[in-house]
Design a protein around this motif. Structure first.
Motif, short mmCIF file in Angstrom:
data_model
loop_
_atom_site.label_atom_id
_atom_site.label_comp_id
_atom_site.label_asym_id
_atom_site.label_seq_id
_atom_site.Cartn_x
_atom_site.Cartn_y
_atom_site.Cartn_z
N UNK A 49 41.51 50.10 -0.08
CA UNK A 49 41.03 49.92 1.29
C UNK A 49 42.21 49.63 2.21
N UNK A 50 42.38 50.45 3.25
CA UNK A 50 43.49 50.28 4.18
C UNK A 50 43.04 49.75 5.54
N UNK A 51 41.80 49.25 5.63
CA UNK A 51 41.30 48.74 6.90
C UNK A 51 41.92 47.38 7.21
N UNK A 52 42.03 47.08 8.50
CA UNK A 52 42.47 45.78 8.97
C UNK A 52 41.25 45.02 9.47
N UNK A 53 41.19 43.71 9.17
CA UNK A 53 40.03 42.91 9.54
C UNK A 53 40.49 41.70 10.36
N UNK A 54 39.73 41.40 11.41
CA UNK A 54 40.07 40.27 12.25
C UNK A 54 39.00 40.04 13.29
N UNK A 55 39.35 39.25 14.31
CA UNK A 55 38.41 38.90 15.37
C UNK A 55 38.68 39.73 16.62
N UNK A 56 37.60 40.22 17.23
CA UNK A 56 37.72 40.95 18.49
C UNK A 56 38.09 39.97 19.61
N UNK A 57 39.06 40.37 20.44
CA UNK A 57 39.57 39.47 21.48
C UNK A 57 39.27 40.01 22.88
N UNK A 58 39.45 39.14 23.84
CA UNK A 58 39.28 39.52 25.24
C UNK A 58 40.23 40.65 25.58
N UNK A 59 39.73 41.65 26.28
CA UNK A 59 40.54 42.81 26.65
C UNK A 59 40.08 44.08 25.99
N UNK A 60 39.21 43.97 24.96
CA UNK A 60 38.68 45.17 24.30
C UNK A 60 37.78 45.93 25.27
N UNK A 61 37.84 47.25 25.22
CA UNK A 61 37.05 48.10 26.11
C UNK A 61 36.78 49.42 25.42
N UNK A 62 36.32 50.41 26.19
CA UNK A 62 36.06 51.73 25.62
C UNK A 62 37.36 52.47 25.27
N UNK A 63 38.48 52.02 25.81
CA UNK A 63 39.74 52.72 25.59
C UNK A 63 40.71 51.97 24.68
N UNK A 64 40.54 50.64 24.54
CA UNK A 64 41.42 49.86 23.68
C UNK A 64 40.60 48.83 22.91
N UNK A 65 41.11 48.45 21.75
CA UNK A 65 40.53 47.37 20.97
C UNK A 65 41.62 46.34 20.73
N UNK A 66 41.28 45.07 21.00
CA UNK A 66 42.23 43.98 20.82
C UNK A 66 41.74 43.13 19.66
N UNK A 67 42.57 42.96 18.64
CA UNK A 67 42.14 42.27 17.42
C UNK A 67 43.17 41.20 17.04
N UNK A 68 42.66 40.05 16.62
CA UNK A 68 43.51 38.98 16.10
C UNK A 68 43.44 39.01 14.59
N UNK A 69 44.56 39.22 13.94
CA UNK A 69 44.62 39.41 12.50
C UNK A 69 45.01 38.13 11.75
N UNK A 70 44.80 36.97 12.38
CA UNK A 70 45.07 35.68 11.76
C UNK A 70 46.55 35.49 11.42
N UNK A 71 47.37 35.97 12.28
CA UNK A 71 48.81 35.78 12.11
C UNK A 71 49.52 36.28 13.36
N UNK A 72 50.01 35.36 14.19
CA UNK A 72 50.68 35.78 15.41
C UNK A 72 49.70 36.02 16.54
#
Length: 281
Positions: A49-72
């Motif tokens: 499995x090569x997927x990345x998992x994390x929390x969706x953050x403010x700024x996500x939209x139809x054109x971009x996804x912002x994710x916090x990967x629990x590091x940085x």
């Protein structure tokens, strides 16, 4: 043959079937030992499995996804093509647990996005029973029997059930559609329902849903008192998901699901119908 005589023949055949099947009545649909075996803890190893998992953050939209990967700091990925190709499953909200696939040729682009918190829950689809195969009776005859069967008989036996699964935390899953009350309904009824898959675990694998189910295996020898359950993996592709609907692709066939409050509510109608039949016995 007149319609009245034909309906009488139908009722006679049904009576014969019920009488024959009553000789094979069981006190339970599966013993306690079977339930223990089927519900024992299982482990499934998912590799590659090569997927990345994390929390969706403010700024996500139809054109971009912002994710916090629990590091940085949160990372922003473009998802314009994924949106255009229907590869964004669900609508990520701030704080939702999500999974993404990153384009190996462009590490700033997400080629697949799914809201895993939205995916969790109970998903079902309606299932109707079919007439049991009666000796010397063609499929056409069975179909005609159903069409000409009195409505009161149809209401008694042709009760829709909800099949599906509940996806929980920690990769745990539960089957929907298993009616576990101790009755002789399955033997006595002239109809039968498809087999319910005993889903136990669920996983994501490179943008696809893996569902692990178990089934009882026969002992390897007469001296062996029990056997481990056989584990089967179903691999499903995502087509669409919103708050109340989920569409999956299984071997080229679309499967549409609706969200239910829980498995108990989904099985309520089938349990109620079964209880009514029990009262008539």
């Amino acid at each position: 043959m007149q319609k009245k005589d034909f309906i009488f023949s139908i009722m006679l055949v049904l009576a014969v079937v019920l009488a024959m099947n009553s000789c094979k009545r069981r006190s339970q649909i599966g013993s306690d030992n079977d339930d223990t075996l089927m519900n024992q803890e299982i482990e499934v190893e998912v590799k590659g499995d090569s997927m990345l998992y994390g929390l969706s953050c403010d700024g996500s939209s139809d054109s971009v996804v912002v994710i916090w990967l629990f590091g940085g700091d949160p990372v922003t990925y473009s998802c314009i093509d994924a949106k255009r190709e229907g590869r964004i499953i669900g609508k990520p909200q701030i704080g939702d647990w999500i999974g993404i696939l990153v384009n190996p040729e462009d590490t700033t682009e997400a080629t697949f996005v799914i809201n895993l918190d939205q995916l969790k829950g109970t998903w079902t689809y309606p299932v109707l029973p079919v007439m049991k195969d009666l000796q010397n009776m063609s499929r056409r005859m069975q179909k005609r029997m159903v069409e000409d069967m009195p409505d009161s008989v149809k209401r008694t036996y042709f009760v829709p059930r909800e099949y599906g699964f509940t996806l929980k935390r920690s990769h745990n899953a539960q089957a929907v559609g298993r009616i576990r009350r101790a009755t002789s309904l399955e033997d006595d009824s002239p109809v039968q329902y498809p087999k319910v898959k005993n889903y136990r675990k669920w996983y994501m694998l490179n943008g696809r849903l893996l569902l692990a189910s178990t089934e009882r295996m026969m002992p390897l020898s007469e001296n062996e008192k029990s056997a481990k359950p056989k584990i089967t993996l179903d691999t499903l592709d995502f087509v669409y998901m919103d708050e109340d609907s989920l569409i999956l692709m299984n071997h080229g066939q679309r499967m549409g699901f609706h969200r239910k409050e829980n498995a108990m509510k989904a099985n309520a109608a089938a349990i109620k119908a079964q209880q009514k039949q029990d009262e008539k016995k």
